[in-house]
Design an enzyme around this catalytic site. Structure first.
Site, mmCIF file in Angstrom:
data_model
loop_
_atom_site.group_PDB
_atom_site.id
_atom_site.type_symbol
_atom_site.label_atom_id
_atom_site.label_comp_id
_atom_site.label_asym_id
_atom_site.label_seq_id
_atom_site.Cartn_x
_atom_site.Cartn_y
_atom_site.Cartn_z
ATOM 1 N N PHE A 56 0.813 -1.227 0.000
ATOM 2 C CA PHE A 56 0.000 0.000 0.000
ATOM 3 C C PHE A 56 0.839 1.265 0.000
ATOM 4 O O PHE A 56 0.395 2.324 -0.459
ATOM 5 C CB PHE A 56 -0.952 -0.011 1.205
ATOM 6 N N LYS A 57 2.068 1.166 0.491
ATOM 7 C CA LYS A 57 2.890 2.364 0.621
ATOM 8 C C LYS A 57 3.295 2.942 -0.730
ATOM 9 O O LYS A 57 3.681 4.103 -0.821
ATOM 10 C CB LYS A 57 4.105 2.057 1.494
ATOM 11 N N ASP A 58 3.178 2.129 -1.793
ATOM 12 C CA ASP A 58 3.452 2.653 -3.132
ATOM 13 C C ASP A 58 2.524 3.815 -3.483
ATOM 14 O O ASP A 58 2.923 4.738 -4.193
ATOM 15 C CB ASP A 58 3.256 1.553 -4.187
ATOM 16 N N THR A 86 7.931 -0.048 3.788
ATOM 17 C CA THR A 86 8.245 1.356 3.510
ATOM 18 C C THR A 86 9.538 1.487 2.719
ATOM 19 O O THR A 86 9.631 2.279 1.776
ATOM 20 C CB THR A 86 8.375 2.172 4.818
#
Length: 518
Positions: A123-125, A158
């Site tokens: 999701f951090k993309d 991350t």
């Protein structure tokens, strides 16, 4: 929807209240990351999205919706609308799905929001592709003399997302710290197989994620070092990351209410470690998005669950689990919520944090605890519950990663597994094959982008758990890279000059030849 007009961008101030850290521009908040008084930047006001405006966004694609949502905070005085659209569109273009974050309905009626279609399958993309492009834009338009050293700590996802967001960016060095032996092998390979020379991966020996985070904080608090290397933050403390993540709350609300005509408010269950992801949901609700329950889902490292259950934000030792990105005993973004819980009073917040930093304990009771319980629900899923959830959903034809399974387990514990609920799926199951195989064996085929990592060369360094050693390593690597680039640029200049001389000689020769022909 037709541009920003003469409106001013939202400004930001530190949670800790230092006078020099108030009413900061979006550009400055993004470039600084952490406020100079050790606080986190929060918006000085929240823009409002009216029901009519929300409805007018229903037909927009993800990128156009993101421009509208981010554009509520960032106006032409900070980033011209066409530049904002370009930044957002290029960021969304890095995703394998045209919807960027597609929504999938489960057999039980609840929805899963797939946030893992970016370059690193996490999701951090979503936020870090955008942050990398904002960094590049700000550096190219006068910030930091065109130079930035990004220092980040990672518990797993991350790091690789930051690396893929920043690789090859002009003027940027990216240094990522991770606890040696405490991230999954595939997460480590996603970081260490990136060959760009502005990327520097550092395994911290004998340290945890929180130790890595402490090195980052100590570096930001070292004024001389911070200014010398032009330090910037890429961890979830950077406001840009929280802002970028608000879009998928609006997106999934619109998609659920497209399909479920009786639903008025949407619940969100969020696997939670550093609190940045669910904070974006909280801020979306404050902007006017019709959000029902915001569910904080934790693994055995349950400091946040204990806070929302009993008002006890008490630090405990980290337990190593099968959902390592949530193996955190202090949530770095939680300070932002505590600031709001303190009535946006920086003096109260600073007192709370000072007490917590000295004793490891922060306790709230009475009205404040009731207010917190009204803002968030919470649940804890241990390893057994996580594996059972993975197994059950696989039997229904869907694969969850361990972190996503924690969020799904939470909605079942709280009896909210229904068509008004969205569970955030934060990573692709294949990133945690060893853990998932305890529930599902054999595993389904993994994406080729991940399987090929095992055949690629890796590159990383090791440092002891010591901020000064890490800082010296950073300066050495940055200096080496800058020297290499200077030599390369000098060579390019020499070649260009030779070509110019050659061209000039050619022109003279042609002129002489022409004169002789006369």
């Amino acid at each position: 929807m037709n541009g920003h007009g003469d409106a001013k961008s939202i400004t930001y101030s530190s949670t800790r209240g230092c006078p020099t850290q108030k009413s900061i521009s979006f550009r400055s908040a993004v470039m600084r990351g952490l406020a100079h008084d050790r606080g986190l930047f929060v918006p000085d006001s929240f823009p409002t999205v009216t029901p009519a405006e929300l409805e007018s966004w229903r037909g927009l694609g993800y990128a156009d919706l993101a421009v509208e949502v981010i554009g509520k905070f960032v106006k032409d005085d900070e980033v011209p609308r066409d530049k904002l659209k370009d930044i957002v569109t290029r960021s969304c273009g890095a995703f394998r799905s045209g919807e960027v974050t597609p929504l999938v309905k489960m057999a039980g009626g609840e929805y899963v929001l797939e946030l893992f279609h970016g370059p690193t399958f996490a999701f951090k993309d979503v936020a870090l592709q955008m942050l990398g492009n904002f960094f590049e834009y700000f550096l190219s338009t006068g910030s930091n003399d065109g130079r930035l050293a990004v220092l980040g700590a990672t518990s797993g996802d991350t790091g690789s997302a930051a690396i893929y967001g920043l690789r090859g960016k002009k003027g940027v060095d990216c240094i990522i710290l991770y606890p040696k032996g405490r991230v999954s092998e595939i997460q480590e390979r996603q970081m260490t197989t990136v060959p760009d020379d502005n990327i520097h991966c550092v395994a911290v020996v004998g340290g945890t994620f929180d130790d890595c985070q402490d090195i980052v904080k100590a570096s930001f608090n070292d004024t001389e070092f911070r200014e010398r290397v032009k330090l910037g933050a890429v961890n979830s403390i950077n406001w840009c990351r929280v802002l970028a993540q608000t879009t998928y709350y609006f997106w999934s609300y619109l998609r659920v209410t497209d399909a479920e005509k009786g639903v008025e408010k949407v619940n969100f269950s969020v696997p939670t470690g550093n609190f940045g992801d669910i904070l974006a949901g909280y801020y979306s609700k404050r902007m006017g998005l019709p959000v029902g329950d915001l569910i904080v889902a934790t693994n055995e490292n349950d400091i946040l669950h204990r806070f929302f259950e009993k008002g006890e934000y008490h630090r405990e030792n980290i337990q190593k689990t099968i959902s390592p990105s949530m193996d955190i005993c202090v949530s770095s973004n939680f300070e932002r919520y505590l600031y709001h819980l303190a009535g946006d009073d920086s003096a109260t917040l600073a007192s709370w944090m000072s007490n917590f930093e000295s004793t490891g304990k922060l306790t709230i009771t009475g009205k404040k605890l009731q207010e917190a319980k009204a803002d968030f629900k919470s649940a804890k899923a241990d390893t057994a519950a996580t594996l059972e959830t993975i197994k059950q959903y696989h039997e229904q034809g869907y694969m969850l990663c361990p972190h996503s399974a924690v969020g799904v387990s939470a909605v079942h514990q709280l009896n909210t597994a229904n068509s008004a609920t969205v569970c955030l799926a934060t990573a692709h199951f294949a990133k945690f094959g060893d853990a998932v195989s305890k529930a599902v064996n054999p595993l389904p085929e993994i994406p080729k982008q991940l399987s090929r990592l095992w055949h690629m060369e890796t590159r990383s360094s090791e440092c002891p758990n010591d901020a000064k050693v890490v800082q010296a390593f950073m300066e050495r690597r940055i200096e080496e890279r800058m020297e290499r680039h200077k030599r390369r640029d000098d060579r390019v200049k020499v070649v260009k000059n030779m070509l110019l001389v050659s061209a000039a000689v050619g022109v003279v020769a042609m002129a002489v030849s022409a004169i002789r022909r006369r």
